[in-house]
Design a protein around this motif. Structure first.
Motif, mmCIF file in Angstrom:
data_model
loop_
_atom_site.group_PDB
_atom_site.id
_atom_site.type_symbol
_atom_site.label_atom_id
_atom_site.label_comp_id
_atom_site.label_asym_id
_atom_site.label_seq_id
_atom_site.Cartn_x
_atom_site.Cartn_y
_atom_site.Cartn_z
ATOM 1 N N TYR A 174 17.428 4.779 14.706
ATOM 2 C CA TYR A 174 17.582 3.550 13.910
ATOM 3 C C TYR A 174 18.265 3.903 12.575
ATOM 4 O O TYR A 174 17.920 4.880 11.916
ATOM 5 C CB TYR A 174 16.210 2.931 13.644
ATOM 6 C CG TYR A 174 16.274 1.545 13.057
ATOM 7 C CD1 TYR A 174 16.533 0.453 13.865
ATOM 8 C CD2 TYR A 174 16.070 1.344 11.699
ATOM 9 C CE1 TYR A 174 16.587 -0.823 13.331
ATOM 10 C CE2 TYR A 174 16.118 0.071 11.156
ATOM 11 C CZ TYR A 174 16.380 -1.005 11.983
ATOM 12 O OH TYR A 174 16.436 -2.277 11.443
ATOM 13 N N GLY A 175 19.214 3.087 12.207
ATOM 14 C CA GLY A 175 19.926 3.297 10.940
ATOM 15 C C GLY A 175 21.183 4.119 11.075
ATOM 16 O O GLY A 175 21.898 4.330 10.079
ATOM 17 N N ARG A 228 10.095 -0.565 15.870
ATOM 18 C CA ARG A 228 9.785 -0.289 14.460
ATOM 19 C C ARG A 228 8.314 -0.547 14.138
ATOM 20 O O ARG A 228 7.717 0.151 13.317
ATOM 21 C CB ARG A 228 10.657 -1.138 13.553
ATOM 22 C CG ARG A 228 12.138 -0.967 13.745
ATOM 23 C CD ARG A 228 12.576 0.462 13.940
ATOM 24 N NE ARG A 228 12.340 1.285 12.740
ATOM 25 C CZ ARG A 228 12.523 2.601 12.681
ATOM 26 N NH1 ARG A 228 12.915 3.253 13.772
ATOM 27 N NH2 ARG A 228 12.295 3.260 11.566
ATOM 28 N N SER A 287 6.775 1.039 10.577
ATOM 29 C CA SER A 287 7.827 0.903 9.569
ATOM 30 C C SER A 287 7.965 -0.573 9.208
ATOM 31 O O SER A 287 8.849 -1.291 9.709
ATOM 32 C CB SER A 287 9.144 1.470 10.110
ATOM 33 O OG SER A 287 10.169 1.370 9.156
ATOM 34 N N ASP A 347 11.310 -1.926 7.634
ATOM 35 C CA ASP A 347 12.363 -2.244 8.612
ATOM 36 C C ASP A 347 12.056 -3.553 9.339
ATOM 37 O O ASP A 347 12.977 -4.311 9.672
ATOM 38 C CB ASP A 347 12.493 -1.109 9.621
ATOM 39 C CG ASP A 347 12.991 0.180 8.986
ATOM 40 O OD1 ASP A 347 13.641 0.093 7.914
ATOM 41 O OD2 ASP A 347 12.720 1.263 9.538
#
Length: 546
Positions: free
Chosen positions: A398-399, A430, A435, A438
């Motif tokens: 992710y990201g 997520r 998280s 996020d």
């Protein structure tokens, strides 16, 4: 030597004629030797005594039974019992062969009786025994119906004869076995054999018409399809099965035609028989005969079905690189537009999975990323569906920039994943990692004035359920419960997840004093929620409805 035991066996040696028996045949006179005639008469007398002994034991009410002297007082010195008699009789019979073997080998002349029947045949021995039994039939119960005991045996029912018996050439068993089996056979009563009606032989005749054959197949009776040899007969049988509307019968006949006809002729005839064709295609799919099915589709001109069957063969390939190459070759097959897109996506996904798997294996083995240390991979990503691949990418990658193969944004764009599907998959990944920043970023949007607002293509009540399953804290749950538009659903969710602040604010907005007072009794007295309710109830600026 054995003739001296005559009186012990119940008859005298004088009963045997000293003169040879002469029988007249069709064209010559045959003579029976004296020793053979003695042996024959000895066996007959022995069988007769056995029959008399059985009848005496079976009829204890007869005078002969009570006047007999065979029941004697038991003494250890008395060896003249029934068991000893049987043993002596058996030894006497077994000694016949040694006495007459030399003479029988020299005499090859066929021996017959006065009526022309061969001496020593089964039918002759049975008739002699039966005539002797009839002479003693007065001992039987007069009340029982009289039955003709003359046996009607076929001459070829046994391979025994006295000449072969004395020479030790019996087909099965020894002389002892023959005497025992013959003794048992003489106890039976033979009557005329009645012929069965012709209707009972119908099941064993294979000249049925196609209609009768189909009917027997439906009824579960015995049937035979081998008699249908010509192509015309086979097609008539197939047409009759189609008329019967029985799928099992149709399939059975199609299997027979598949074995007995060439595939070119079978395919040609099935083209004009749509029902039988559908059953045959289904049978080939169930049996996994994809090669024959492809040839059938090619003959029928169904190119799309042929391409799909060839594409299905990728399931049998275990190696990922070979499967990728096979899918690449399938791109040139004549698929429909929708199927061609699906095959292209499958090839692209597998190619991307191979690249991601190789890279992540290298990173995981080198311990270069903390996420692989904290959450080790449990399975390979190869041959996984697109949604599983997206979840994997949102969990571990992710990201990442959109230009990389493992980026969630790249996968979303390449495989045209909808906003709802992407949001639900990414939210689950997520939230699993806790998280929450996020998660919040997934729903935050900005308008043209720069103001932020939370929006979602799916209902916020579903988001609350996903967050609660991943053990989200109360503050996070309250934020998304408050975004639920339906008031009743919002209150129910707040009560379910104990979001007291949302319930208090909702009753305040509704200006319902009674509900607020009622809810005050459900919270703790020293809590901040109780104090907040007290402040709202004491606020004079609020215009309560009740």
């Amino acid at each position: 030597m054995f003739l001296s035991g005559g009186p012990r066996l119940g008859f005298k040696t004088s009963d045997f004629s000293r003169e040879p028996c002469r029988a007249y045949g069709k064209s010559q006179v045959n003579y029976i030797s004296h020793n053979q005639w003695v042996c024959v008469r000895f066996i007959q007398r022995q069988l007769l005594l056995t029959e008399r002994w059985k009848m005496i034991r079976g009829k204890p009410d007869d005078d002969e039974y009570w006047n007999s002297t065979k029941f004697k007082a038991f003494t250890f010195d008395d060896e003249d019992n029934e068991f000893t008699r049987l043993k002596e009789s058996k030894r006497a019979v077994n000694s016949i062969r040694s006495l007459v073997e030399d003479e029988d080998e020299e005499d090859d002349v066929e021996k017959v009786n006065w009526s022309g029947e061969p001496i020593g045949s089964i039918s002759w021995s049975v008739k002699e025994t039966a005539s002797s039994i009839r002479s003693t039939g007065e001992v039987r119960d007069q009340s029982s119906p009289k039955i003709d005991n003359t046996p009607s045996l076929r001459k070829n029912s046994s391979g025994y004869s006295l000449s072969s018996l004395f020479k030790g050439k019996a087909k099965t068993g020894s002389l002892q076995h023959f005497s025992e089996s013959f003794s048992e056979q003489s106890n039976r009563n033979y009557g005329p054999e009645l012929r069965k009606p012709k209707s009972e032989y119908k099941d064993y005749i294979s000249d049925w018409t196609p209609e009768e054959t189909v009917k027997r197949m439906q009824q579960g009776k015995a049937f035979s399809l081998e008699k249908f040899r010509s192509l015309q007969d086979k097609l008539l049988l197939l047409d009759e099965t189609v008329k019967a509307h029985d799928g099992n019968v149709i399939t059975a006949v199609l299997i027979f035609l598949k074995k007995s006809l060439s595939k070119e002729i079978l395919f040609r005839e099935l083209i004009t028989r749509e029902i039988a064709l559908r059953h045959f295609i289904h049978y080939l799919k169930e049996m996994g005969e994809n090669k024959l099915l492809v040839e059938l589709f090619k003959t029928l001109g169904r190119s799309e079905d042929m391409a799909l069957m060839q594409y299905k063969d990728h399931l049998n390939i275990k190696d990922e690189n070979r499967r990728r190459d096979f899918l690449k070759n399938c791109l040139s097959l004549p698929f429909s537009q929708e199927d061609a897109t699906h095959v292209l996506d499958h090839y692209t996904l597998l190619e991307r999975q191979i690249i991601i798997e190789a890279n992540d294996k290298h990173v995981e083995s080198g311990s270069q990323a903390d996420i692989f240390k904290k959450y080790p991979r449990k399975a390979s990503i190869l041959n996984m569906p697109i949604i599983t691949t997206l979840y994997y990418s949102c969990f571990y990658h992710y990201g990442e920039p959109e230009g990389t193969y493992s980026s969630p944004a790249n996968i979303r764009k390449t495989f045209r994943i909808s906003d709802k599907q992407f949001l639900l998959t990414c939210l689950g990944a997520r939230a699993k990692l806790k998280s929450w920043f996020d998660v919040d970023a997934l729903f935050t949007t900005k308008n043209w004035l720069g103001y932020t607002k939370k929006r979602s293509p799916i209902g916020f009540h579903r988001i609350v359920d996903i967050l609660q399953k991943n053990n989200a804290p109360v503050q996070v749950l309250q934020e998304y419960v408050s975004l639920v538009e339906d008031t009743e659903q919002k209150i129910n969710l707040a009560q379910k997840y104990k979001c007291h602040d949302i319930i208090i604010n909702t009753y305040r907005d509704l200006k319902d004093r009674q509900l607020l007072i009622e809810y005050r009794g459900k919270v703790e007295t020293d809590s901040s929620d109780y104090k907040k309710i007290q402040e709202l109830l004491g606020n004079s600026q609020i215009r309560w409805k009740n």
